[in-house]
Write a protein that holds these residues in place. Structure first.
Motif, PDB file in Angstrom:
ATOM      1  N   ALA A 124       0.839  -1.506   0.428  1.00 39.48           N
ATOM      2  CA  ALA A 124       0.076  -0.047   0.653  1.00 39.48           C
ATOM      3  C   ALA A 124       1.155   1.262   0.191  1.00 39.48           C
ATOM      4  N   VAL A 125       1.734   1.044   0.903  1.00 42.06           N
ATOM      5  CA  VAL A 125       2.840   2.670   0.784  1.00 42.06           C
ATOM      6  C   VAL A 125       3.249   2.876  -0.816  1.00 42.06           C
ATOM      7  N   GLU A 126       4.329   1.369  -1.208  1.00 43.91           N
ATOM      8  CA  GLU A 126       5.092   1.193  -2.242  1.00 43.91           C
ATOM      9  C   GLU A 126       3.070   2.069  -3.479  1.00 43.91           C
ATOM     10  N   ARG A 127       2.422   2.061  -3.330  1.00 39.74           N
ATOM     11  CA  ARG A 127       1.415   2.497  -4.495  1.00 39.74           C
ATOM     12  C   ARG A 127       0.847   3.825  -4.473  1.00 39.74           C
ATOM     13  N   GLY A 128       1.509   4.116  -2.547  1.00 38.04           N
ATOM     14  CA  GLY A 128       0.346   5.220  -2.921  1.00 38.04           C
ATOM     15  C   GLY A 128      -0.960   5.255  -2.092  1.00 38.04           C
ATOM     16  N   ALA A 158      -3.364   6.020   1.020  1.00 43.99           N
ATOM     17  CA  ALA A 158      -3.931   6.840   1.928  1.00 43.99           C
ATOM     18  C   ALA A 158      -4.419   5.485   2.518  1.00 43.99           C
ATOM     19  N   GLU A 159      -5.603   5.333   2.174  1.00 38.08           N
ATOM     20  CA  GLU A 159      -6.970   4.812   2.498  1.00 38.08           C
ATOM     21  C   GLU A 159      -6.513   3.840   3.734  1.00 38.08           C
ATOM     22  N   ARG A 160      -5.496   2.608   2.633  1.00 38.16           N
ATOM     23  CA  ARG A 160      -4.549   1.005   3.618  1.00 38.16           C
ATOM     24  C   ARG A 160      -3.576   1.947   4.903  1.00 38.16           C
ATOM     25  N   ILE A 161      -3.065   2.477   4.262  1.00 39.53           N
ATOM     26  CA  ILE A 161      -1.773   3.255   4.964  1.00 39.53           C
ATOM     27  C   ILE A 161      -2.552   3.023   6.393  1.00 39.53           C
ATOM     28  N   VAL A 162      -3.244   4.683   6.302  1.00 40.50           N
ATOM     29  CA  VAL A 162      -4.230   4.891   7.954  1.00 40.50           C
ATOM     30  C   VAL A 162      -4.991   3.854   8.194  1.00 40.50           C
ATOM     31  N   ALA A 163      -5.536   2.610   7.683  1.00 41.43           N
ATOM     32  CA  ALA A 163      -5.771   1.621   8.215  1.00 41.43           C
ATOM     33  C   ALA A 163      -5.222   0.300   8.834  1.00 41.43           C
ATOM     34  N   ALA A 164      -4.037   1.028   9.046  1.00 41.41           N
ATOM     35  CA  ALA A 164      -3.330  -0.355   9.440  1.00 41.41           C
ATOM     36  C   ALA A 164      -2.653   0.806  10.842  1.00 41.41           C
ATOM     37  N   LEU A 165      -2.890   2.000  10.750  1.00 40.58           N
ATOM     38  CA  LEU A 165      -2.730   2.538  12.101  1.00 40.58           C
ATOM     39  C   LEU A 165      -2.953   1.652  13.526  1.00 40.58           C
ATOM     40  N   PRO A 166      -3.129   1.447  14.769  1.00 39.32           N
ATOM     41  CA  PRO A 166      -4.058   1.457  15.784  1.00 39.32           C
ATOM     42  C   PRO A 166      -4.643   1.884  15.597  1.00 39.32           C
ATOM     43  N   PRO A 167      -5.904   0.932  15.772  1.00 39.04           N
ATOM     44  CA  PRO A 167      -7.385   1.815  16.683  1.00 39.04           C
ATOM     45  C   PRO A 167      -7.220   2.839  18.197  1.00 39.04           C
ATOM     46  N   ARG A 168      -6.280   2.127  18.855  1.00 41.42           N
ATOM     47  CA  ARG A 168      -6.072   2.834  20.185  1.00 41.42           C
ATOM     48  C   ARG A 168      -4.660   4.097  19.530  1.00 41.42           C
ATOM     49  N   ILE A 169      -4.854   4.049  19.084  1.00 35.96           N
ATOM     50  CA  ILE A 169      -3.632   5.083  18.203  1.00 35.96           C
ATOM     51  C   ILE A 169      -4.399   6.435  17.308  1.00 35.96           C
ATOM     52  N   LEU A 170      -4.547   5.951  17.265  1.00 37.61           N
ATOM     53  CA  LEU A 170      -6.151   7.458  16.757  1.00 37.61           C
ATOM     54  C   LEU A 170      -6.783   7.638  17.478  1.00 37.61           C
ATOM     55  N   LEU A 220     -11.658  12.756  12.135  1.00 41.33           N
ATOM     56  CA  LEU A 220      -9.950  12.067  11.911  1.00 41.33           C
ATOM     57  C   LEU A 220      -9.534  11.549  10.894  1.00 41.33           C
ATOM     58  N   ASN A 221     -10.200  10.118  10.600  1.00 36.09           N
ATOM     59  CA  ASN A 221      -9.982  10.039   9.511  1.00 36.09           C
ATOM     60  C   ASN A 221      -9.723   9.901   8.313  1.00 36.09           C
ATOM     61  N   LYS A 222     -10.926  10.663   8.055  1.00 33.70           N
ATOM     62  CA  LYS A 222     -10.606  11.870   6.539  1.00 33.70           C
ATOM     63  C   LYS A 222      -9.982  12.310   6.845  1.00 33.70           C
ATOM     64  N   THR A 223      -9.219  12.975   7.917  1.00 33.69           N
ATOM     65  CA  THR A 223      -8.116  14.155   7.911  1.00 33.69           C
ATOM     66  C   THR A 223      -6.752  13.185   7.653  1.00 33.69           C
ATOM     67  N   LEU A 224      -7.005  12.137   8.619  1.00 32.47           N
ATOM     68  CA  LEU A 224      -5.083  11.433   7.978  1.00 32.47           C
ATOM     69  C   LEU A 224      -5.172  10.840   7.134  1.00 32.47           C
ATOM     70  N   VAL A 225      -6.358  10.491   6.340  1.00 29.62           N
ATOM     71  CA  VAL A 225      -6.514   9.910   5.360  1.00 29.62           C
ATOM     72  C   VAL A 225      -5.767  10.586   3.679  1.00 29.62           C
ATOM     73  N   GLU A 226      -6.458  12.021   4.095  1.00 35.75           N
ATOM     74  CA  GLU A 226      -6.433  13.469   2.971  1.00 35.75           C
ATOM     75  C   GLU A 226      -4.612  13.928   3.112  1.00 35.75           C
ATOM     76  N   GLN A 227      -4.179  13.851   4.522  1.00 37.94           N
ATOM     77  CA  GLN A 227      -2.524  14.308   4.713  1.00 37.94           C
ATOM     78  C   GLN A 227      -2.041  13.389   3.488  1.00 37.94           C
ATOM     79  N   THR A 228      -2.362  12.189   4.479  1.00 41.00           N
ATOM     80  CA  THR A 228      -1.201  11.133   4.038  1.00 41.00           C
ATOM     81  C   THR A 228      -1.263  11.103   1.864  1.00 41.00           C
ATOM     82  N   ALA A 229      -2.701  10.730   1.775  1.00 37.33           N
ATOM     83  CA  ALA A 229      -2.503  11.593   0.284  1.00 37.33           C
ATOM     84  C   ALA A 229      -1.537  12.629  -0.131  1.00 37.33           C
ATOM     85  N   GLN A 230      -1.989  13.609   0.370  1.00 35.02           N
ATOM     86  CA  GLN A 230      -1.208  14.750  -0.072  1.00 35.02           C
ATOM     87  C   GLN A 230       0.505  14.781   0.209  1.00 35.02           C
TER      88      GLN A 230
END
Length: 187
Positions: free
Chosen positions: A47-51, A53-65, A79-89
């Motif tokens: 997912a990282v190689e492909r960029g 963002a949704e899968r990258i953020v989905a791999a964060l521990p829910p407790r951390i979110l 928060l999830n939407k914001t993190l996906v947008e920021q990661t995509a950027q």
């Protein structure tokens, strides 16, 4: 386990550098744990190689979110939407290549959280090249892998402040010596 002997693709992202398992607390990953970690890490790193963002953020521990959301005063969905947008950027501005794990099967640590949740954690040694604005950098960075609730999650912890934040969700992290990430320009 044999897949760990082949390079894995690494992750970046919002995930948070890790430390080494203290020798007295270290144990080998069981074959089933190693296989499930390999499968989860391979998927995440692709997912990282492909960029993705949704899968990258989905791999964060829910407790951390939950901790991030509380610290930022943002509800979970936003928060999830914001993190996906920021990661995509981030992924648009930076390309990643030669993403790999060392191939070593990591030792594991075990922890029980205050709510009784059992957590297995391990550190994958990773390396990757980033390119931003035509400048390439070789990076070496450990990736914390957390197995909780039947699933592996991934997190990079960079520096004392992010370690403190991560330790709110996972207090055992305060006892771990996190090595610094390293980088050097690629010529």
């Amino acid at each position: 386990m044999s897949r760990f002997l082949r390079p894995l693709v690494l992750s970046i992202g919002l995930a948070l550098p890790m430390g080494h398992v203290a020798a007295a607390d270290a144990r080998p990953l069981a074959a089933e744990e190693a296989a499930s970690l390999d499968k989860a890490a391979s998927s995440y790193l692709r997912a990282v190689e492909r960029g993705d963002a949704e899968r990258i953020v989905a791999a964060l521990p829910p407790r951390i979110l939950t901790v991030f959301g509380a610290a930022a005063g943002i509800e979970a969905g936003k928060l999830n939407k914001t993190l996906v947008e920021q990661t995509a950027q981030l992924m648009k501005a930076t390309s990643f290549r030669n993403v790999a794990a060392s191939g070593e099967v990591p030792d594991a640590g075990d922890a029980t959280l205050d709510d009784g949740t059992e957590v297995v954690w391990a550190i994958l040694k990773t390396s990757f090249v980033t390119e931003t604005d035509g400048k390439a950098t070789q990076n070496w960075q450990p990736l914390l892998s957390l197995h909780e609730g039947g699933q592996w999650y991934f997190l990079r912890v960079e520096g004392p402040q992010s370690k403190k934040l991560a330790a709110i969700a996972y207090p055992f992290l305060t006892e771990i010596n996190f090595p610094s990430a390293a980088s050097s320009p690629v010529k």
